[in-house]
Design a protein around this motif. Structure first.
Motif, PDB file in Angstrom:
ATOM      1  N   ILE A 197       0.712  -1.236   0.066  1.00  0.00           N
ATOM      2  CA  ILE A 197       0.012   0.049   0.068  1.00  0.00           C
ATOM      3  C   ILE A 197       0.849   1.203  -0.012  1.00  0.00           C
ATOM      4  O   ILE A 197       0.659   2.338  -0.502  1.00  0.00           O
ATOM      5  N   TYR A 244       2.141   1.730  -3.457  1.00  0.00           N
ATOM      6  CA  TYR A 244       1.119   2.220  -4.452  1.00  0.00           C
ATOM      7  C   TYR A 244       0.940   3.660  -4.240  1.00  0.00           C
ATOM      8  O   TYR A 244       0.963   4.195  -5.341  1.00  0.00           O
ATOM      9  N   GLU A 245       0.832   4.140  -2.991  1.00  0.00           N
ATOM     10  CA  GLU A 245       0.289   5.484  -2.733  1.00  0.00           C
ATOM     11  C   GLU A 245       1.671   6.304  -3.046  1.00  0.00           C
ATOM     12  O   GLU A 245       1.140   7.512  -3.366  1.00  0.00           O
ATOM     13  N   ASP A 301      -8.520  -6.555  -4.419  1.00  0.00           N
ATOM     14  CA  ASP A 301      -9.412  -5.464  -4.934  1.00  0.00           C
ATOM     15  C   ASP A 301     -10.248  -4.598  -3.655  1.00  0.00           C
ATOM     16  O   ASP A 301     -10.859  -3.582  -3.900  1.00  0.00           O
ATOM     17  N   TYR A 316      -8.488  -3.583  -1.312  1.00  0.00           N
ATOM     18  CA  TYR A 316      -7.391  -2.792  -0.674  1.00  0.00           C
ATOM     19  C   TYR A 316      -6.720  -1.911  -1.559  1.00  0.00           C
ATOM     20  O   TYR A 316      -6.415  -0.780  -1.287  1.00  0.00           O
ATOM     21  N   MET A 317      -6.677  -2.193  -2.974  1.00  0.00           N
ATOM     22  CA  MET A 317      -6.434  -1.140  -4.038  1.00  0.00           C
ATOM     23  C   MET A 317      -6.943  -1.494  -5.274  1.00  0.00           C
ATOM     24  O   MET A 317      -7.463  -2.873  -5.364  1.00  0.00           O
ATOM     25  N   PRO A 318      -7.179  -0.576  -5.843  1.00  0.00           N
ATOM     26  CA  PRO A 318      -8.038  -0.956  -7.263  1.00  0.00           C
ATOM     27  C   PRO A 318      -7.248  -1.496  -8.173  1.00  0.00           C
ATOM     28  O   PRO A 318      -5.722  -1.367  -8.358  1.00  0.00           O
ATOM     29  N   GLN A 372     -10.091   6.131  -8.704  1.00  0.00           N
ATOM     30  CA  GLN A 372     -11.184   5.167  -7.788  1.00  0.00           C
ATOM     31  C   GLN A 372     -10.814   5.206  -6.586  1.00  0.00           C
ATOM     32  O   GLN A 372     -11.391   5.235  -5.541  1.00  0.00           O
ATOM     33  N   TYR A 373      -9.393   5.038  -6.352  1.00  0.00           N
ATOM     34  CA  TYR A 373      -8.852   4.869  -5.105  1.00  0.00           C
ATOM     35  C   TYR A 373      -9.261   6.142  -4.079  1.00  0.00           C
ATOM     36  O   TYR A 373      -9.482   6.148  -2.945  1.00  0.00           O
ATOM     37  N   TYR A 433      -2.210   8.431   4.223  1.00  0.00           N
ATOM     38  CA  TYR A 433      -1.815   8.193   2.951  1.00  0.00           C
ATOM     39  C   TYR A 433      -0.495   8.654   2.671  1.00  0.00           C
ATOM     40  O   TYR A 433       0.117   9.517   3.206  1.00  0.00           O
ATOM     41  N   TYR A 486     -11.516   1.923   0.965  1.00  0.00           N
ATOM     42  CA  TYR A 486     -10.185   1.367   0.929  1.00  0.00           C
ATOM     43  C   TYR A 486      -9.469   1.277   2.346  1.00  0.00           C
ATOM     44  O   TYR A 486      -8.976   0.403   2.896  1.00  0.00           O
ATOM     45  N   PHE A 510     -11.842   6.496  -1.191  1.00  0.00           N
ATOM     46  CA  PHE A 510     -10.426   6.473  -0.115  1.00  0.00           C
ATOM     47  C   PHE A 510     -10.957   6.116   1.120  1.00  0.00           C
ATOM     48  O   PHE A 510     -10.168   4.870   1.617  1.00  0.00           O
TER      49      PHE A 510
END
Lengths: 233, 296, 175, 1046
Positions: free
Chosen positions: A131, A134-135, A167, A169-171, A207-208, A231, A215, A212
Motif C-alpha cells: 500500500i 502504491y500510494e 481489490d 485494498y487497492m483498485p 477510483q482509489y 496516505y 479502502y 478512499f
C-alpha cells in the motif's frame, strides 16, 4: 558520532490506539538549541497527511485519447516483488520475452512508475508495504495482480495471515490468473492493460481517491498496527 | 529574429536527440539479441511523463532544481555554434567561448544536486556525491585536452577552432592532435555516464541515484535536458575534435557517431566501482592529456 | 552415536530414545534438565550447530512439545532433544546464551504459540505478525478458517472441497 | 640639587637607624624605609631630569678630599642617572610590593633591603674598582640575606648556591684587581682605561680576570644554574629585584669596565651574549615553572644586551637608543611579570589560568609579555627595529639571524605561557589581589606605555598620526564598561571615518587603484563585518579595542610608504588578530601556532627589509625596486612573511583551527579581510621587485607551484571536514593558493585575475562565513552533520550560501566565472599548463565541498531540535545582502571593476590585457560577455520556469519523510540525512592527497625542540658544587677562547 541526546521520549498512555505504536513513533520532547522545548510527534510532523484528490481527465477528448495512448505505450513497472510470482517478472526482460517491445520498462522507484505488479499472495505485513508503494506512485497508476492468491486467496484462502481479495485494498486493473502465471500470460496481461488504458478505463488512481475511506477502512481492518499516515505521499 | 532561429535550432536538436536516443536503445537491444523499444519510445516516455496528473514538491529547490538543470542544458545549446559558417545557427556563441560552455555544464549539475538534495532521499545524495566525485577527475583529461588545442589553435573560440579544422579530414584535430583527442574522448566516456562509469545512477544498486524522487513534469524536464545535453556534448566534441559541421546532415552523422561511441563502450564493459572510476581517469586519460600538451 | 546416547543416559534422566536414522536420534528429557542437556551436548559432545527449535501443540495433553535439533558438524550426527512443557502459561528457559540465533526461534515461538522465554532478546517484538491481537495463530484452538473468513473478505462463490471427502465421493460414490 | 652622596648617606643612615626600632613598631620602620627609598629615588630622578632638560655636566665627587686614584670617587653622569633612576624606582616599587613581607620579617629585612639598594647605587656610581668590588660584595651578601631571610628551605639552599658562586666570582675579581693594581698601578677606572692595561705585560691577565668576573656576574649561559635556582625559589618580589635591579647594575658594571678591555673584548662579550641569548631562550621553551621561565628570559635578555654592547661600534649613534629602549622595556616588563607571578602564586604556568576572571591582570600580563616580545607599539619594538636595521646597514647578517632566532625562541615560550594564562579555568579558586601588590605592576605598565610614546617620538620614525588608532583603542578600552551595542556603533563610526578619510579623501583623488581596492576590502569590509556584533550580549570585554587596532593595522599597511611603517602595521595587525583569535573559547592552542608562524614570517620579512636597507640605504618601500644584488634573498625572505599570512602550502597549518576557534564574527574578518593583507603585501613586493629584477624571475615560478599545490591541497582537505567553519577555512587556503598562483604568473591577465579575484573572494567568503556564522548563531553547533533541512527555516541564509557557492565554484552567470575565464586565458598565454591544470582540477574539487556545505546545512531532512528555528538575526543578514548586491552588480557588469584594474595594471604590464568592446571582454584567445550571458541566462531560466509553472501549478507540498520507501520507512532525521563522512569513496580513491604529513612534520620539529631542550637541561643538576665547577670550566674555556686556544 558522540551525539548528545537532545530529546526525551514521552511514554504514551496505555490506550487502545497506542497499543501497537513503536518506540520510534513515540512523541518526544525536543530541546531546541536556544533551550526551549517543544513536542515532536513523528507521525504527524514527519509526514504529509493530505488525502489524495481525484484528477479529472483532460477535458479535450482527443488530447486525452492521445495521452492515454502514450500512457499505454510507456508502461513503467515498479520493480517490487511482493510474492512468489516476482520470479516470473524477470524473464520478461530477457531476449526470449522482451517486454521492452511493448514499451514496458522497469523502474526502481515508485515515483516514476505507472504500474505496480502484485506478484502473488500478500501477507498482511507485505500488504502494508504494498500500500505504501502504491500510494507513492503518481496518478495515473495501474495495478496488475498475478495469480489466484490475489483473486480469492488461492491456496492460502483460509490462512490467518494472507489476504483473499486484493481489490478490497487497492483498485486492480488486470488480474492474470494462474498459479503462477507464466511470462507469456503476463505479456497477455500487459496487452489487456494497454487496451484498458486506451479505452480510458485505467482510472484506478481516481477510483482509489474517490473511495478512499472505504479502502482505508478495509486496510485498517486488517493492518492493526497502523503506524503510518493515512496516505503515504 | 535571433530568438526564432534559436528556438528552431532547439526544436531540431531536441527531436534529433530523441530519435537518436531511441535508435541507440534499439541498437543496444540488438547487441543483447533483443528487439528493443520502438525508435519513438523516448517521445512517448516524455509525453507520458509530462502528462502525469498528480505531483508533489519537497520544497522550493525541489521545484527549481529541474529548472536549473534544464537551463544548464539549454544554456550549453544557446552558447554553442552549431553549423559552421551559418550565422543563423551560431546561436549566442558571440557571448562566450569554450570556457563558458565548460563551466555552464556545472549549472545543470548544481541544479540537479540542489533538487535532489531538497528531495531528501539518501539515495539521491549518494548518487550526487558519486557524480560530483567522478566528475572532478573526468574533467582533468578534458581540461588538458582543451589547453592543448587552445595552444594548438591559439584561440578558445569554438567558431575559430572549427574554422581552423576546415579543409578535409586531415585538418581535423583528430589528425593534427591525436593525443588531445584521445584524452578528451576518454573523458567523454565519463561525461556521458554510460557503463563502465554509470555508478552514479547505478540501477539495481542505488536505485536511480539523483532523480529518485523526481516524477512527472520534473522528470520530463530532466529527460529533456538529458536529450539536449547528450547531443550538445557530442556536438562540442565534434566542434573541437572532428572538424565541426557545415550543414545539418554532417552534424547529425557526426553527432550520432560520437554519441554512439560511449553507448558502444557501455554495452560491452561492466561497471566500475566509484573509487575505481575516480582513479581511472587519473591514469591513462590524464597521461594522454599531459602528453598532448608536451607534444603539441 | 550409540556411545553418545549411552553417555547421555549415564548423566541425565532420559525418558525416551528414538532412533530415526542411524545418525539421527531423538531423546526426551524433562523440562528442568533440557537446557542443561543442550549445553552438555554443545560443550562436551560437540554438537555445536544449532539447527532449529520448534514446538508442537498437544492440545489434548495440555502440553507443548519443544524440540531442539542439534548437529555434530564433523561426525555428521543429528540429535533432537524433546521436552514437554505445560500449555497453560507456557514458559521455557531461554537458550540464547548458547547460540545467538536461538533468540530468533524463541521470538517466533512466542509469537506463534505464545510460549514465553524470559530473558531472550527482543522476544516480545512481532516477528511475522505485525499487530496481532488474537490468540497465537499456531495454537490448535485458533480457528484459522473462521478467522480468515471474518477478516479477509472471502470472495463469494468460492467452493472448497475437503480433499479426503472429495476423493471419497469421487471414488466411492455409493458409500 | 641634592648631591648624589646623599644617596649613600640616607641609605646608610636609615639602615642603621632602623636597628633602633627593632620590633617596636613595624609600621613606623616601614614608613621610614619607604621614605628613605622615595627620597633616594627622588635624588636620582632629579639628576636624570637635570641631564635631560638642560645641559648638566657630568660631575665627579671625590670623597675624603683627595683626587683619584687616592680616594674613592663617584661619578654622576647621564648614564649613571638613568641607571640609578631605574634601580631606585624598582626599589621603591619593590618596597611597596613587599610591604607585608617586609613588615612580617621586621626591621632586619628592611635593613638588608636598604643596604642592597645602597650597594647597587654605589656600584653604579663608583669609579674606583676596589670600591666597586666592595659594594658588589655588599649587595651580593645583602641579596643572599634577603633570600635567606625568607626561611623557606629551597630558598635557603639556593641562597647558599648563590653565595658559593658569588664567592668564586669575587675571588676572581679580587685577584684581577690585585693584578691590575700590580701591573697598572691604579684602581681608578678612568686611569685603567687610559693606561691601556692590555698592552702592559701581564695586564691582559688582569683585564681578563676582571672582565670575566663581571661577565660571570651577568649569569651567562651555561654557567648560571645558581642564578636560575634563585629565580625559581626566591619570592617573586625578590626575583624582580634580582632581574630588574641587580642584573641592570651588573650590565652597567660591564658597560663601565668594558673600555678597559678595549675593542679586543667586544667580540668575546658578544659571543658570550649569543650563547646566553640563544641557550637560555632555547631552554626556556621547555620550562613549565613560571619564575624559572622568567629567569631564563632575564638571562637571555642580558645576553641580548651584551650583544648590543659588543656591537656598539656598528650601531654608532643609535647605540644608546637601542640599548636603552630594549633595556628599559625589559626591566619594566620583567619586574612586572615577577610581581604578577607573586600575585598568582602558582609555580606551574598551566595553573595561571586562575586569572581568567580578572581582566585587569590579563591586560597587565599581556602588556608585559608583548613588551618582552618586542611587538608594536611597545618600546622594544623600536629598539629592535633600529638594532636590526643598523646591523643590516653594516652588513652584520649573522648577528641579525642570531638575534631573531633567539627572539623567536623567546616568543615560543612566552606566547605558550600567555596562551595557558587564558586557558579555560575549571578551578573555581578565587584569586585575591591586594592593592599594594598590584600597584607596582600597574605603575610599571603605565611607565611602559609612556615610554612607548617617548621611544616612538625619540626614534623619529613615527608621526603623531600613527597614534590615533592607539588613542581610539585606549578610549574604547576605557569605555569597556558600556554595552556592546554602543561600542559597536562607536567602532563602526570609527572605521567609517577612517575609510572616509583614507579612501574618499586620499586615494580616490589620487586615483590610486590598488589602494582604493584594498582600502575598500579592508575598511568597507570592516564596516560590514562589524554589523553582526550587534547580536552579542553583554560587554565583550576587550573586543573593540582589538578590532580597531587590527583594522587600523590593515589601514596602516596600505598607507605605508616605508618598510618601517609597513612592518609596524604588519606586526600590529598580526598582534591584534592574534589577540582576537585567542578570545575564542578553545582557541588557545591554535592561536599559538598562528602567532608562531606569523612571528617567524615577520622575522623573515624583517631580515628581508634589513637586507634591502643594507643594499639601498633607504627604508622607502619603493627602494625595494633598487635592490639588485640580494634581490633573490630579499624577495624570498619578505615573501615568506606574506605566504604565512595567506597560508600557503607548508605554512598553512595554523589557519583552519584558528578560523574555526575564533569567535563567529571574527572568523569572517580574518578570512575575508585579514588574509588579503598577505595578498596586498605580495602585490607590493612583486610590483617593486619582480618587474624590474630579472634575478627574481625564478621565484615567481616556484611561488606559482606553491600556489597551485595550495589550491589543490586546501580544496582536497576541505571536502573531508565535518566542522562547517573548518570547511570554509580550508577552502580559504585553496582560494589563496589560487590568488597566489595568479600573482606569480607576472602577467597582465594573471594579475587582473588575482586582484579582481581578491575582491570577489572578499565578497563571497565574507558572505559564506557570515551565513555560516549566522546559522551557527541559531543552531549552536558547528558540526555540519548535525544540521540539515534548514532551507525551510532559514531561506535567506540559504540564498546567501547559494550565491556564495555559485560564485566560489565559478559558475556562469555570476562573477566567479570571470575569474575562471581570465585564468584560462592567462595560463595558456603564460604557458604554465600543468600548474594551471592542477588549479583547474582543484577548482572542480571545490564543487564537492560547495555541495557538501549547502546540502548538509540546508537540504535533506531537518533535525528535530531545529524544527522551530527562526531565520538568523537581521544583523547577520544585513551585511550578507549588501555583499549579495555587490556580487550581483559586478556579475552583471564586471567591467566596472575589471576595466580600471586593467588600466592600472597596464602601467606595469603593458599589453596582453582585456580588450573591451561594449560589454564584451576579449583576449587574444577568447571572449566573454558577462552582461549578455546574464541576460540570456535570466531569459532562459524565466521561460523554463514559466513552462514548468504552467504545467505543474498544483503540487502537493509534502513533509520531510515523504520520500520513497518501499519497505521500512525512515524513522529519524539523523539516520536519514546522508551527511557524515559524505565523500568516503573519494577519500578511498584520492584520500592520500589529504594525508596530514605537513602538520605531522611541523609537530615533529616542535617535539624535537622539546627533546633537545630536555637533554640540555639535565646539565643543571641543582647542585652547588656542580655550579661552581661550571663557573670554573666557563672561565677556563673563555680563557682558551680569548687566547686562541680554540
Amino acid at each position: 558520532m558522540a551525539e548528545e541526546k537532545n530529546y526525551k521520549i514521552i511514554q504514551p498512555d496505555n490506550s487502545e490506539e497506542n497499543k501497537f505504536l513503536k518506540p520510534e513513533n513515540y512523541k518526544r520532547e525536543v530541546t531546541a538549541p536556544d533551550g526551549n522545548t517543544f513536542i515532536v510527534d513523528p507521525l504527524n510532523d514527519y509526514f504529509c497527511d493530505a488525502k489524495p484528490q481525484p484528477h479529472a481527465p483532460n477535458t479535450i477528448k482527443v488530447v486525452e485519447k492521445f495521452l492515454n495512448w502514450a500512457r499505454s505505450q510507456s508502461i513503467w513497472v515498479l520493480g517490487f516483488g511482493t510474492g512468489c510470482g516476482s520470479i516470473e517478472i524477470y524473464p520478461l526482460m530477457t531476449p526470449r520475452f522482451d517486454a521492452y517491445r511493448f514499451g514496458v520498462q522497469q523502474r526502481p522507484t515508485p515515483r516514476q512508475s505507472n504500474l505496480m505488479i502484485i506478484s502473488g499472495y500478500l501477507s498482511v505485513k507485505t500488504l502494508k508495504r504494498a500500500i505504501r508503494s502504491y500510494e507513492q506512485m503518481q496518478s495515473p497508476k495501474f495495478v496488475m495482480a498475478l495469480g489466484s492468491c490475489t483473486i480469492n486467496g488461492g491456496m492460502y484462502w483460509d490462512s490467518y495471515n494472507t489476504i483473499n481479495r486484493l481489490d478490497h485494498y487497492m483498485p486492480v486493473d488486470v488480474y492474470v490468473a494462474g498459479c503462477m502465471p507464466r511470462p507469456e500470460a503476463l505479456l497477455a496481461g500487459f496487452m489487456e492493460l494497454k487496451k484498458r488504458i486506451r479505452e480510458g478505463k485505467g482510472e484506478g488512481a481516481n477510483q482509489y481517491a474517490e473511495n478512499f475511506d472505504w479502502y482505508k477502512a478495509n486496510q485498517k481492518k486488517i493492518i492493526k498496527d497502523w503506524n503510518m499516515p493515512d496516505y503515504n505521499w | 529574429m535571433k530568438i526564432v532561429y534559436v528556438l528552431l535550432g532547439l526544436f531540431i536538436i531536441i527531436n534529433y536527440g530523441l530519435l537518436q536516443a531511441g535508435v541507440l536503445r534499439r541498437i543496444t537491444a540488438r547487441v543483447g539479441k533483443r528487439i528493443g523499444v520502438p525508435f519513438y519510445q523516448p517521445y512517448i516516455d516524455l509525453i507520458k511523463n509530462y502528462a502525469i496528473r498528480s505531483q508533489f514538491s519537497h520544497g522550493v529547490m525541489f521545484y527549481l532544481g529541474p529548472v536549473f538543470r534544464l537551463s544548464g542544458g539549454v544554456g550549453i545549446f544557446l552558447f554553442m555554434p552549431l553549423i559552421f559558417g551559418n550565422e543563423i545557427f551560431s546561436n549566442y556563441s558571440m557571448a562566450g567561448d569554450l570556457i563558458l560552455i565548460m563551466y555552464f555544464m556545472f549549472i545543470g549539475m548544481l541544479g540537479m544536486a540542489l533538487g535532489a538534495g531538497e528531495g531528501g532521499h539518501p539515495y539521491s545524495i549518494i548518487g550526487i556525491t558519486r557524480g560530483l566525485s567522478q566528475f572532478t577527475t573526468v574533467e582533468v583529461p578534458f581540461t588538458l585536452a582543451v589547453i592543448s588545442i587552445a595552444i594548438q589553435y591559439q584561440t578558445l573560440s569554438i567558431t575559430e577552432i572549427v574554422a581552423a579544422q576546415q579543409g578535409g579530414i586531415m585538418h581535423w584535430t583528430l589528425m593534427t592532435n591525436p593525443l588531445a583527442t584521445g584524452a578528451a574522448m576518454l573523458s567523454f566516456l565519463g561525461m556521458m555516464m554510460y557503463a563502465p562509469f554509470n555508478v552514479v545512477n547505478a540501477p539495481q544498486e542505488n536505485p536511480l541515484g539523483p532523480p529518485t524522487e523526481f516524477h512527472g513534469t520534473f522528470l520530463g524536464m530532466l529527460q529533456t535536458n538529458r536529450v539536449i545535453l547528450g547531443v550538445m556534448e557530442a556536438i562540442l566534441f565534434m566542434n573541437l575534435f572532428f572538424g565541426g559541421a557545415t550543414n545539418w546532415g554532417i552534424l547529425f552523422i557526426k553527432a550520432f557517431l560520437i554519441y554512439f561511441y560511449p553507448v558502444f563502450v557501455g554495452a560491452v564493459f561492466p561497471r566500475y566501482r566509484i573509487d575505481q572510476s575516480i582513479r581511472w581517469f587519473l591514469y591513462l586519460p590524464t597521461a594522454l592529456g599531459i602528453l598532448a600538451i608536451i607534444f603539441i | 552415536m550409540k556411545e553418545i546416547i549411552n553417555n547421555i543416559q549415564e548423566k541425565f534422566k532420559i525418558s525416551e530414545v528414538t532412533e530415526q536414522r542411524e545418525n539421527q536420534y531423538f531423546i526426551s528429557v524433562e523440562k528442568k534438565d533440557t537446557i542443561q542437556l543442550v549445553t552438555y551436548l554443545k560443550d562436551i559432545e560437540k554438537f555445536t550447530n544449532f539447527i532449529l527449535l520448534t514446538a508442537v501443540d498437544w492440545i489434548e495433553k495440555g502440553q507443548f512439545q519443544l524440540t531442539y535439533m542439534l548437529n555434530h558438524p564433523s561426525k555428521k550426527l543429528d540429535i533432537g532433544v524433546r521436552t514437554f512443557i505445560e500449555r497453560e502459561n507456557a514458559t521455557m528457559d531461554s537458550a540464547h546464551h548458547l547460540w545467538e540465533h536461538v533468540a530468533t526461534f524463541q521470538r517466533e515461538l512466542k509469537e506463534m504459540f505464545g510460549i514465553d522465554f524470559p530473558g531472550s532478546p527482543r522476544v516480545d517484538e512481532p516477528f511475522l505478525l505485525e499487530g496481532w491481537d488474537n490468540i497465537p495463530p499456531m495454537r490448535r484452538d485458533f480457528d484459522t478458517k473462521k478467522y480468515s473468513e471474518e477478516t479477509y473478505f472471502p470472495r463469494p462463490g468460492r467452493s472448497t472441497n475437503d480433499p479426503a471427502e472429495h476423493m471419497k465421493k469421487k471414488l466411492y460414490p455409493n458409500e | 640639587m641634592v648631591g648624589p652622596i646623599y644617596i649613600i648617606a640616607i641609605s646608610l643612615g636609615t639602615a642603621f637607624s632602623l636597628g633602633f626600632f627593632k620590633k617596636a613598631n613595624r609600621n613606623i620602620s616601614f614608613g621610614l624605609m619607604f621614605f628613605a627609598m622615595a627620597f633616594v629615588t627622588f635624588i636620582s630622578g632629579q639628576w636624570l631630569y637635570a641631564f635631560l632638560s638642560h645641559q648638566q655636566e657630568t660631575i665627579q665627587i671625590f670623597t675624603a678630599g683627595f683626587k683619584p686614584p687616592f680616594s674613592i670617587s663617584l661619578q654622576m653622569g647621564f648614564h649613571e642617572a638613568v641607571f640609578l633612576t631605574m634601580i631606585n624606582v624598582l626599589g621603591l616599587l619593590s618596597a611597596i610590593y613587599l610591604f607585608d613581607h617586609l613588615k612580617e620579617k621586621g626591621a632586619n629585612m628592611m635593613m638588608v633591603f636598604m643596604l642592597l639598594f645602597m650597594g647597587l647605587n654605589v656600584v653604579v656610581m663608583t669609579r674606583d674598582i676596589f670600591n666597586l668590588f666592595v659594594f658588589l660584595e655588599i649587595s651580593s651578601i645583602t641579596l643572599v640575606g634577603l633570600i635567606i631571610l625568607e626561611k623557606k628551605q629551597d630558598a635557603i639552599s639556593s641562597g647558599f648556591k648563590y653565595l658559593i658562586a658569588s664567592g668564586i666570582i669575587s675571588q676572581i675579581l679580587l685577584i684581577g684587581i690585585i693584578a691590575a693594581y700590580y701591573y697598572g698601578g691604579s684602581l681608578f677606572i678612568n686611569d685603567m682605561v687610559d693606561s691601556n692595561l692590555l698592552f702592559v705585560k701581564g695586564g691582559s691577565v688582569a683585564v681578563f680576570l676582571i672582565l670575566i668576573a663581571v661577565v660571570l656576574e651577568l649569569k651567562p649561559f651555561p654557567a648560571n644554574g645558581w642564578a636560575l635556582d634563585v629565580y625559581q625559589s626566591a619570592t617573586p618580589g625578590i626575583g624582580a629585584i634580582v632581574s630588574g635591579a641587580v642584573a641592570t647594575t651588573s650590565l652597567f658594571i660591564l658597560y663601565k669596565l668594558l673600555p678597559i678591555g678595549g675593542d679586543a673584548w667586544l667580540l668575546p662579550i658578544g659571543i658570550t651574549g649569543v650563547i646566553s641569548f640563544l641557550g637560555s631562550n632555547f631552554l626556556g621553551i621547555n620550562q613549565k615553572n613560571a619564575n624559572r621561565i622568567l629567569g631564563y628570559s632575564s638571562i637571555g635578555q642580558v645576553g641580548l644586551l651584551m650583544i648590543i654592547m659588543s656591537l656598539s661600534k656598528d650601531l654608532g649613534d643609535k647605540f644608546e637608543f637601542v640599548f636603552f629602549s630594549i633595556l628599559i622595556s625589559h626591566y619594566l616588563a620583567k619586574a612586572g611579570l615577577f610581581w604578577i607571578s607573586g600575585i598568582i602564586n602558582k609555580d606551574e604556568i598551566g595553573q595561571w589560568n586562575i586569572i581568567k576572571n580578572k581582566p585587569g591582570l590579563i591586560v597587565l600580563t599581556g602588556v608585559f609579555m608583548l613588551t618582552l616580545l618586542g611587538l608594536p607599539p611597545f618600546p622594544s619594538f623600536y629598539g629592535k627595529w633600529e638594532l636590526i636595521m643598523n646591523l643590516a646597514h653594516s652588513g652584520n647578517f649573522t648577528w641579525i639571524a642570531i638575534i631573531l632566532l633567539g627572539s623567536f625562541f623567546e616568543a615560543i615560550y612566552l606566547l605558550r605561557w600567555f596562551g595557558k594564562t587564558l586557558m579555560n579555568n575549571e578551578n573555581s579558586e578565587e584569586l585575591i589581589v591586594k592593592f599594594h601588590k598590584i600597584f607596582p605592576a600597574v605603575i610599571s605598565s603605565f611607565l611602559i606605555l609612556m615610554f612607548s610614546f617617548l621611544t616612538a617620538r625619540w626614534s623619529g620614525l613615527m608621526s603623531v598620526k600613527y597614534f590615533i588608532p592607539f588613542a581610539i583603542a585606549l578610549l574604547l578600552f576605557a569605555l569597556d564598561f558600556l554595552p556592546v551595542f554602543i561600542k559597536n556603533i562607536m567602532a563602526i563610526a570609527t572605521v567609517s571615518w577612517y575609510s572616509y578619510v583614507l579612501i574618499y579623501q586620499t586615494y580616490i583623488p589620487e586615483n590610486d587603484i590598488l589602494r582604493i581596492i584594498f582600502g575598500f576590502i579592508f575598511l568597507i569590509g570592516a564596516i560590514l563585518l562589524l554589523f553582526p556584533g550587534f547580536t552579542f550580549k553583554g560587554k565583550r570585554r576587550g573586543f573593540y579595542p582589538l578590532v580597531i587596532l587590527m583594522f587600523s593595522g590593515l589601514a596602516g599597511l596600505i598607507e605605508a610608504r616605508t618598510t618601517f611603517q609597513f612592518f609596524f602595521a604588519w606586526e600590529m595587525m598580526t598582534l591584534a588578530s592574534y589577540l582576537l583569535i585567542i578570545r575564542g573559547k578553545n582557541a588557545k592552542k591554535t592561536s599559538f601556532s598562528y602567532i608562531l608562524f606569523s612571528m617567524a614570517g615577520a622575522f623573515m620579512m624583517f631580515i628581508g627589509f634589513g637586507l634591502a636597507y643594507f643594499e639601498t640605504g633607504s627604508i622607502s618601500l619603493n627602494a625595494l625596486a633598487d635592490v639588485l644584488i640580494y634581490a633573490n634573498w630579499v624577495y624570498i625572505l619578505v615573501a615568506v612573511g606574506f605566504l604565512v599570512k595567506i597560508a600557503s602550502l607548508g605554512v598553512h597549518i595554523w589557519l583552519p583551527d584558528s578560523y574555526t576557534e575564533a569567535d563567529d564574527d571574527v572568523t569572517p574578518m580574518i578570512s575575508s579581510i585579514l588574509v588579503k593583507s598577505g595578498v596586498f603585501g605580495l602585490i607590493i613586493l612583486m610590483l617593486s621587485m619582480s618587474l624590474k629584477n630579472a634575478a627574481s624571475s625564478n621565484i615567481p615560478y616556484i611561488l606559482g607551484w606553491i600556489g597551485a599545490l595550495s589550491a589543490l591541497i586546501g580544496n582536497m582537505l576541505a571536502i573531508y571536514q565535518e566542522d562547517v567553519k573548518k570547511l570554509v577555512a580550508y577552502s580559504s587556503i585553496g582560494i589563496m593558493g589560487y590568488i597566489l598562483f595568479g600573482l606569480s604568473m607576472m602577467s597582465h591577465l594573471g594579475w587582473l585575475t588575482a586582484i579582481s579575484y581578491s575582491i570577489v573572494h572578499f565578497l563571497y567568503k565574507a558572505l559564506l562565513f557570515l551565513a555560516v556564522a549566522g546559522i551557527i548563531y541559531r543552531t549552536k553547533t558547528r558540526n555540519i552533520y548535525e544540521m540539515g533541512g534548514l532551507i525551510k527555516r532559514m531561506p535567506l541564509s540559504f540564498i546567501s550560501v547559494l550565491i556564495g557557492i555559485i560564485t566560489l565554484a565559478g559558475m556562469p552567470p555570476l562573477v566567479g566565472f570571470a575569474g575562471k575565464w581570465m585564468f584560462y586565458n592567462a595560463v595558456i598565454l603564460k604557458g604554465w599548463y600543468f600548474q594551471g591544470a592542477i588549479v583547474f582540477f582543484s577548482g572542480i574539487v571545490a564543487f564537492l565541498y560547495c555541495f557538501k556545505l549547502i546540502h548538509n546545512i540546508f537540504l535533506g531532512p531537518i533535525k528535530d531540535n531545529h524544527r522551530k528555528l527562526k531565520e538568523t538575526s537581521v544583523w547577520w543578514l544585513i551585511p550578507q545582502f549588501v555583499l549579495i548586491i555587490g556580487i550581483m552588480i559586478i556579475s552583471v557588469y564586471p567591467k566596472i571593476i575589471l576595466e580600471p584594474i586593467g588600466l592600472y595594471l597596464s602601467m606595469y604590464f603593458p599589453g596582453e590585457g582585456l580588450v573591451w568592446a561594449g560589454t564584451t571582454a576579449s583576449t587574444s584567445l577568447g571572449y566573454w560577455d558577462a552582461t549578455q550571458i546574464m541576460m540570456v541566462f535570466a531569459g532562459m531560466f524565466g521561460v523554463i520556469f514559466i513552462i514548468l509553472f504552467l504545467m505543474s501549478r498544483k503540487v502537493q507540498v509534502v513533509e520531510q519523510f515523504n520520500i520513497v520507501f518501499q519497505a521500512e520507512r525512515p524513522e529519524r532525521p539523523e539516520t536519514t540525512h546522508y551527511a557524515h563522512n559524505m565523500y568516503a569513496p573519494y577519500n578511498k580513491a584520492l584520500g592520500f592527497l589529504a594525508a596530514p604529513f605537513i602538520t605531522n612534520s611541523w609537530e615533529f620539529i616542535y617535539e624535537s625542540f622539546h627533546a633537545i631542550g630536555d637533554q640540555i637541561r639535565k646539565f643543571y643538576t641543582g647542585n652547588g658544587q656542580t655550579y661552581a665547577l661550571h663557573i670554573v670550566m666557563y672561565v677556563v674555556a673563555f680563557y682558551l677562547f680569548i687566547n686562541g686556544g680554540f
